[in-house]
Structures are given as C-alpha cells and as structure tokens.
Scaffold this motif. Structure first.
Motif, PDB file in Angstrom:
ATOM      1  N   SER A 230      44.708  42.294  42.488  1.00  7.74           N
ATOM      2  CA  SER A 230      45.245  40.938  42.633  1.00  7.74           C
ATOM      3  C   SER A 230      45.120  40.423  44.058  1.00  7.74           C
ATOM      4  O   SER A 230      44.756  39.259  44.273  1.00  7.74           O
ATOM      5  CB  SER A 230      46.711  40.904  42.186  1.00  7.74           C
ATOM      6  OG  SER A 230      47.496  41.811  42.936  1.00  7.74           O
ATOM      7  N   VAL A 231      45.387  41.265  45.054  1.00  7.17           N
ATOM      8  CA  VAL A 231      45.333  40.793  46.446  1.00  7.17           C
ATOM      9  C   VAL A 231      43.892  40.523  46.877  1.00  7.17           C
ATOM     10  O   VAL A 231      43.623  39.569  47.606  1.00  7.17           O
ATOM     11  CB  VAL A 231      46.020  41.810  47.382  1.00  7.17           C
ATOM     12  CG1 VAL A 231      45.833  41.410  48.855  1.00  7.17           C
ATOM     13  CG2 VAL A 231      47.500  41.904  47.068  1.00  7.17           C
ATOM     14  N   SER A 232      42.949  41.357  46.422  1.00  3.81           N
ATOM     15  CA  SER A 232      41.558  41.089  46.774  1.00  3.81           C
ATOM     16  C   SER A 232      41.073  39.777  46.144  1.00  3.81           C
ATOM     17  O   SER A 232      40.333  39.007  46.772  1.00  3.81           O
ATOM     18  CB  SER A 232      40.666  42.256  46.333  1.00  3.81           C
ATOM     19  OG  SER A 232      40.761  42.477  44.939  1.00  3.81           O
ATOM     20  N   ILE A 233      41.502  39.494  44.910  1.00  2.33           N
ATOM     21  CA  ILE A 233      41.141  38.216  44.283  1.00  2.33           C
ATOM     22  C   ILE A 233      41.832  37.059  44.989  1.00  2.33           C
ATOM     23  O   ILE A 233      41.234  35.991  45.206  1.00  2.33           O
ATOM     24  CB  ILE A 233      41.497  38.250  42.789  1.00  2.33           C
ATOM     25  CG1 ILE A 233      40.572  39.218  42.061  1.00  2.33           C
ATOM     26  CG2 ILE A 233      41.400  36.855  42.167  1.00  2.33           C
ATOM     27  CD1 ILE A 233      40.904  39.417  40.614  1.00  2.33           C
ATOM     28  N   LEU A 234      43.096  37.246  45.381  1.00  2.69           N
ATOM     29  CA  LEU A 234      43.784  36.224  46.162  1.00  2.69           C
ATOM     30  C   LEU A 234      43.031  35.929  47.452  1.00  2.69           C
ATOM     31  O   LEU A 234      42.886  34.763  47.846  1.00  2.69           O
ATOM     32  CB  LEU A 234      45.198  36.699  46.505  1.00  2.69           C
ATOM     33  CG  LEU A 234      46.332  36.375  45.551  1.00  2.69           C
ATOM     34  CD1 LEU A 234      47.631  36.974  46.073  1.00  2.69           C
ATOM     35  CD2 LEU A 234      46.477  34.882  45.359  1.00  2.69           C
ATOM     36  N   GLY A 235      42.563  36.976  48.129  1.00  2.22           N
ATOM     37  CA  GLY A 235      41.843  36.774  49.375  1.00  2.22           C
ATOM     38  C   GLY A 235      40.555  36.008  49.179  1.00  2.22           C
ATOM     39  O   GLY A 235      40.240  35.090  49.955  1.00  2.22           O
ATOM     40  N   LEU A 236      39.795  36.359  48.146  1.00  3.94           N
ATOM     41  CA  LEU A 236      38.545  35.641  47.878  1.00  3.94           C
ATOM     42  C   LEU A 236      38.818  34.185  47.521  1.00  3.94           C
ATOM     43  O   LEU A 236      38.103  33.275  47.971  1.00  3.94           O
ATOM     44  CB  LEU A 236      37.789  36.329  46.741  1.00  3.94           C
ATOM     45  CG  LEU A 236      37.163  37.692  47.074  1.00  3.94           C
ATOM     46  CD1 LEU A 236      36.686  38.385  45.803  1.00  3.94           C
ATOM     47  CD2 LEU A 236      36.003  37.512  48.045  1.00  3.94           C
ATOM     48  N   ALA A 237      39.861  33.949  46.713  1.00  2.20           N
ATOM     49  CA  ALA A 237      40.197  32.574  46.355  1.00  2.20           C
ATOM     50  C   ALA A 237      40.703  31.796  47.552  1.00  2.20           C
ATOM     51  O   ALA A 237      40.423  30.600  47.697  1.00  2.20           O
ATOM     52  CB  ALA A 237      41.240  32.576  45.238  1.00  2.20           C
ATOM     53  N   SER A 238      41.459  32.445  48.431  1.00  6.52           N
ATOM     54  CA  SER A 238      41.971  31.776  49.622  1.00  6.52           C
ATOM     55  C   SER A 238      40.850  31.329  50.544  1.00  6.52           C
ATOM     56  O   SER A 238      40.913  30.258  51.147  1.00  6.52           O
ATOM     57  CB  SER A 238      42.917  32.719  50.374  1.00  6.52           C
ATOM     58  OG  SER A 238      43.374  32.149  51.574  1.00  6.52           O
ATOM     59  N   LEU A 239      39.806  32.123  50.622  1.00  9.70           N
ATOM     60  CA  LEU A 239      38.713  31.812  51.544  1.00  9.70           C
ATOM     61  C   LEU A 239      37.644  30.935  50.915  1.00  9.70           C
ATOM     62  O   LEU A 239      37.080  30.063  51.583  1.00  9.70           O
ATOM     63  CB  LEU A 239      38.085  33.124  52.035  1.00  9.70           C
ATOM     64  CG  LEU A 239      37.184  33.043  53.265  1.00  9.70           C
ATOM     65  CD1 LEU A 239      37.978  32.563  54.474  1.00  9.70           C
ATOM     66  CD2 LEU A 239      36.559  34.401  53.555  1.00  9.70           C
ATOM     67  N   GLY A 241      37.895  29.507  47.447  1.00 16.37           N
ATOM     68  CA  GLY A 241      38.311  28.650  46.362  1.00 16.37           C
ATOM     69  C   GLY A 241      37.830  29.139  45.011  1.00 16.37           C
ATOM     70  O   GLY A 241      37.857  30.339  44.708  1.00 16.37           O
ATOM     71  N   TYR A 242      37.373  28.198  44.168  1.00 11.44           N
ATOM     72  CA  TYR A 242      36.911  28.550  42.823  1.00 11.44           C
ATOM     73  C   TYR A 242      35.800  29.601  42.859  1.00 11.44           C
ATOM     74  O   TYR A 242      35.745  30.508  42.032  1.00 11.44           O
ATOM     75  CB  TYR A 242      36.395  27.308  42.107  1.00 11.44           C
ATOM     76  CG  TYR A 242      37.476  26.475  41.475  1.00 11.44           C
ATOM     77  CD1 TYR A 242      38.223  26.961  40.420  1.00 11.44           C
ATOM     78  CD2 TYR A 242      37.741  25.183  41.938  1.00 11.44           C
ATOM     79  CE1 TYR A 242      39.220  26.196  39.837  1.00 11.44           C
ATOM     80  CE2 TYR A 242      38.733  24.409  41.356  1.00 11.44           C
ATOM     81  CZ  TYR A 242      39.472  24.925  40.303  1.00 11.44           C
ATOM     82  OH  TYR A 242      40.446  24.167  39.731  1.00 11.44           O
ATOM     83  N   VAL A 243      34.903  29.465  43.813  1.00  7.74           N
ATOM     84  CA  VAL A 243      33.799  30.419  43.910  1.00  7.74           C
ATOM     85  C   VAL A 243      34.333  31.824  44.161  1.00  7.74           C
ATOM     86  O   VAL A 243      33.870  32.808  43.576  1.00  7.74           O
ATOM     87  CB  VAL A 243      32.821  29.999  45.022  1.00  7.74           C
ATOM     88  CG1 VAL A 243      31.760  31.064  45.228  1.00  7.74           C
ATOM     89  CG2 VAL A 243      32.172  28.663  44.689  1.00  7.74           C
ATOM     90  N   GLY A 244      35.322  31.943  45.042  1.00 11.96           N
ATOM     91  CA  GLY A 244      35.907  33.241  45.338  1.00 11.96           C
ATOM     92  C   GLY A 244      36.608  33.844  44.146  1.00 11.96           C
ATOM     93  O   GLY A 244      36.480  35.045  43.872  1.00 11.96           O
ATOM     94  N   PHE A 245      37.367  33.007  43.411  1.00  8.65           N
ATOM     95  CA  PHE A 245      38.033  33.531  42.223  1.00  8.65           C
ATOM     96  C   PHE A 245      37.018  33.995  41.187  1.00  8.65           C
ATOM     97  O   PHE A 245      37.175  35.051  40.564  1.00  8.65           O
ATOM     98  CB  PHE A 245      38.947  32.471  41.618  1.00  8.65           C
ATOM     99  CG  PHE A 245      39.728  32.965  40.437  1.00  8.65           C
ATOM    100  CD1 PHE A 245      40.897  33.683  40.617  1.00  8.65           C
ATOM    101  CD2 PHE A 245      39.279  32.733  39.146  1.00  8.65           C
ATOM    102  CE1 PHE A 245      41.599  34.164  39.523  1.00  8.65           C
ATOM    103  CE2 PHE A 245      39.979  33.200  38.049  1.00  8.65           C
ATOM    104  CZ  PHE A 245      41.159  33.922  38.237  1.00  8.65           C
ATOM    105  N   GLY A 246      35.953  33.208  41.008  1.00 11.03           N
ATOM    106  CA  GLY A 246      34.913  33.607  40.062  1.00 11.03           C
ATOM    107  C   GLY A 246      34.237  34.900  40.476  1.00 11.03           C
ATOM    108  O   GLY A 246      33.963  35.764  39.639  1.00 11.03           O
ATOM    109  N   LEU A 247      33.979  35.038  41.775  1.00 14.43           N
ATOM    110  CA  LEU A 247      33.357  36.266  42.270  1.00 14.43           C
ATOM    111  C   LEU A 247      34.267  37.467  42.030  1.00 14.43           C
ATOM    112  O   LEU A 247      33.811  38.535  41.606  1.00 14.43           O
ATOM    113  CB  LEU A 247      33.058  36.116  43.764  1.00 14.43           C
ATOM    114  CG  LEU A 247      32.406  37.312  44.469  1.00 14.43           C
ATOM    115  CD1 LEU A 247      31.054  37.625  43.860  1.00 14.43           C
ATOM    116  CD2 LEU A 247      32.264  37.033  45.967  1.00 14.43           C
ATOM    117  N   GLY A 248      35.566  37.293  42.287  1.00  8.55           N
ATOM    118  CA  GLY A 248      36.501  38.382  42.043  1.00  8.55           C
ATOM    119  C   GLY A 248      36.602  38.734  40.573  1.00  8.55           C
ATOM    120  O   GLY A 248      36.661  39.911  40.207  1.00  8.55           O
ATOM    121  N   ALA A 249      36.616  37.719  39.705  1.00  9.07           N
ATOM    122  CA  ALA A 249      36.709  37.967  38.272  1.00  9.07           C
ATOM    123  C   ALA A 249      35.490  38.713  37.751  1.00  9.07           C
ATOM    124  O   ALA A 249      35.607  39.655  36.955  1.00  9.07           O
ATOM    125  CB  ALA A 249      36.880  36.638  37.526  1.00  9.07           C
TER     126      ALA A 249
END
Length: 342
Positions: A230-239, A241-249
């Motif tokens: 969860s924290v790694s996905i939060l970090g990607l989304a924080s930096l 946005g949508y692209v980061g969340f998609g990358l984490g997912a």
C-alpha cells in the motif's frame, strides 16, 4: 402560462471506429490478464528445486543419476552425511525435502508446509528410487514439516495471497482519494496494515486452521506485506498521479501476484519468473508467512529485506510527491483535491 422546455436531443451515437477501438482495447486487456495469471501455472515445472541427499557418496551418486534420468534438471542436490543434517536443512528452509539413503534403503523426507507441490513431486518419484537402488520398490515417505490438519492442501495460504494484494491496492486508492496530507496517508496505510494483519491472521489461523506457529509473528508478516504494497502504491500515486497508481497496480497485481509462487514454489515457475516474484511484495510476503507459520522464522531474512525495501521506497516517494506539491509542481493527481501538505 407555463411552457414545457423542449427535451434535449439525444447525443449522436459514436462512430463505428470508436466501437472497434473499444473492442480491440478490451480484447487486448483480457488477453493480458489471461497471460499474466495462466502462463505461470501452465508453464510451471520442477527445475533447480533444492533438496538434500543423505548417505555415502556412492549411494548419493546413484540417487543423483536416477533423479536426472527421471526429471532432468529438476533438482539441485546438496549432499549431507546423515539424516539429522538433512532434516536441519529442511527446517532452516535451505531445501524443500530430502532423500535419505544413509541406512541403505532410500526414504523420502518432505515438508509440505514449504510447498505442497514439491512434496507431491518427491512422493511421486519414491517408487522409481527404490528400483534405481535395487532395494524394495516401496519407499517410506515422512512429512517432517506438515501443513495443518484443518488445511492439509494449504488452500487457505494460497488463496490468501490475492486478498493481500487487493487490500494493498484498495488502501492506496482510498487513502489517496479520501485523506489529505502525505504524512496522514502514510500513517493511515500503516494503521490499516496493522489492523488487517491482525484480522487476516486470525481468520487464517483460528477459523480456517491454515496457519500454525505464533499468531503475533503471522500478524506481523501479513502487516508488513500489506504495508509494503500500500505505501509503495501511495508513493507512486503521490509522485505520478493516475500513471503511478496504474504502474503500482500492474506491478503488484499482474506481475507480483501470479509470480509469487505461493500456490506452488518459486522454483517451479518458468524461467526467471520465480526469482522476479521473490523480489516483489506478494512473493516475499508469501515466503515470509510460510517461515513464521511453519519454520519458526527460518528463511525470513530475504523476504523481510525485500518488504522493508519496498516500504522504504514508498515512504521516500510519498515525501518526494508531497514536497513537489508544496513547491507548486504540477502533478497529475488521482482526484481533484490534490493534497499539498504533509
């Protein structure tokens, strides 16, 4: 006098090219999902699985030749002198099982808690080993570290891998949308990891009977896995946005979960995929939970290092995203209420 406003005209239908693009996109998406989840299972096989062989050098050589003939490249053999040494390697999670020829007739020592698929493979070669060594075709099989009686197939542990990933993804999404402030998001993720670790471990251990060992240790293993996700996905989304969340997912769901090896063993996955799975939170979390539940923590060092690395990277990305937002940097956000403070 009242007049009724004219009804709004229906928007004109989409062009057929838009329909075609949607169909192509959906077909590509379902194909990717099928490949991601089915390929590891379809192409799984026994290769380079570490086992021990105990006994004199001549007998060990016969066993090695018999294994190479039956399953070429299937096992990575560690030679030991006696039964006690082989059992110690199993308990330390350095090997998945052992073939003991120290007393003459071969005996199979398995550890179904380390991987039921590997244990079944070792049981399957028992008769062939008896014929290869010229002894009785009936070979004794002993499960040194067995799965719990309430879940002898390890179904609960295997099925629990996906909810852990889904929980991490859900936490990353909801905390990003509902909580303002980077520090609060991270603290929320850690709090969720702690409570869900307690809940999931209680369900698996006390209700389903799928786990043994220490409940606090199992809870900690699950909590660390969810926190890293969860924290790694939060970090990607924080930096990003949508692209980061998609990358984490994609990383956690489409790569990490199928390659975790929780249902079988990382060594049974095709090619390099098992090694990759060990370096992602789902695979590391599954290995850590096996260690705490059945092996008194032996073999936990590597997965703990992997999970802490992901957790630390997530915190760093969260801080970087928060600082960027405070300085007025343009960040594509998950929602329209982008947090701009810690």
């Amino acid at each position: 006098m009242r007049t009724r406003a004219p009804l709004a005209a229906d928007p004109s239908p989409s062009h057929w090219t838009a329909v075609a693009r949607a169909v192509v996109l959906l077909t590509a998406a379902i194909s990717v999902l099928l490949i991601a989840f089915a390929w590891p299972s379809v192409r799984s096989s026994v290769h380079d699985v570490p086992i021990a062989v105990a006994g004199p050098a001549t007998a060990v050589g016969q066993i090695g030749a018999a294994l190479d003939q039956r399953l070429p490249g299937g096992f990575e053999i560690t030679e030991v002198a006696d039964t006690a040494a082989a059992e110690q390697l199993i308990r330390d999670r350095q090997v998945y099982g052992a073939i003991d020829v120290s007393s003459g007739s071969p005996r199979i020592i398995t550890a179904s808690a380390a991987g039921a698929a590997v244990a079944q493979t070792l049981q399957g070669i028992a008769a062939g080993l008896g014929q290869a060594t010229g002894t009785s075709p009936t070979v004794a099989v002993r499960d040194l570290v067995a799965l719990p009686a309430d879940d002898p197939r390890g179904a609960g542990l295997a099925a629990g891998a996906l909810p852990l990933v889904m929980g991490g993804l859900l936490a990353g999404l909801l905390l990003t949308r509902l909580v303002r402030g980077t520090a609060r998001q991270v603290i929320g993720a850690l709090a969720f990891a702690s409570t869900s670790g307690l809940a999931v471990a209680a369900i698996l251990q006390f209700w389903f009977g799928s786990l043994g060992g220490s409940y606090p240790a199992n809870s900690g293993a699950i909590a660390l896995t969810i926190a890293a996700t969860s924290v790694s996905i939060l970090g990607l989304a924080s930096l990003l946005g949508y692209v980061g969340f998609g990358l984490g997912a994609v990383t956690m769901m489409l790569i990490g979960n199928p390659l975790s090896g929780t249902a079988t063993a990382p060594e049974m996955l095709p090619g390099w995929s098992g090694e990759l799975g060990r370096l992602l939170p789902p695979g590391a979390g599954g290995q850590l939970l096996r260690s705490t539940a059945f092996f008194d923590g032996h073999g936990a060092t590597h997965p703990v290092v992997v999970l802490i690395t992901w957790l630390t990277a997530g915190v760093v990305l969260c801080l970087a995203g928060g600082l960027r937002a405070r300085r007025g940097g343009s960040v594509p956000s998950i929602d329209h209420t982008r947090t701009d403070g810690l």
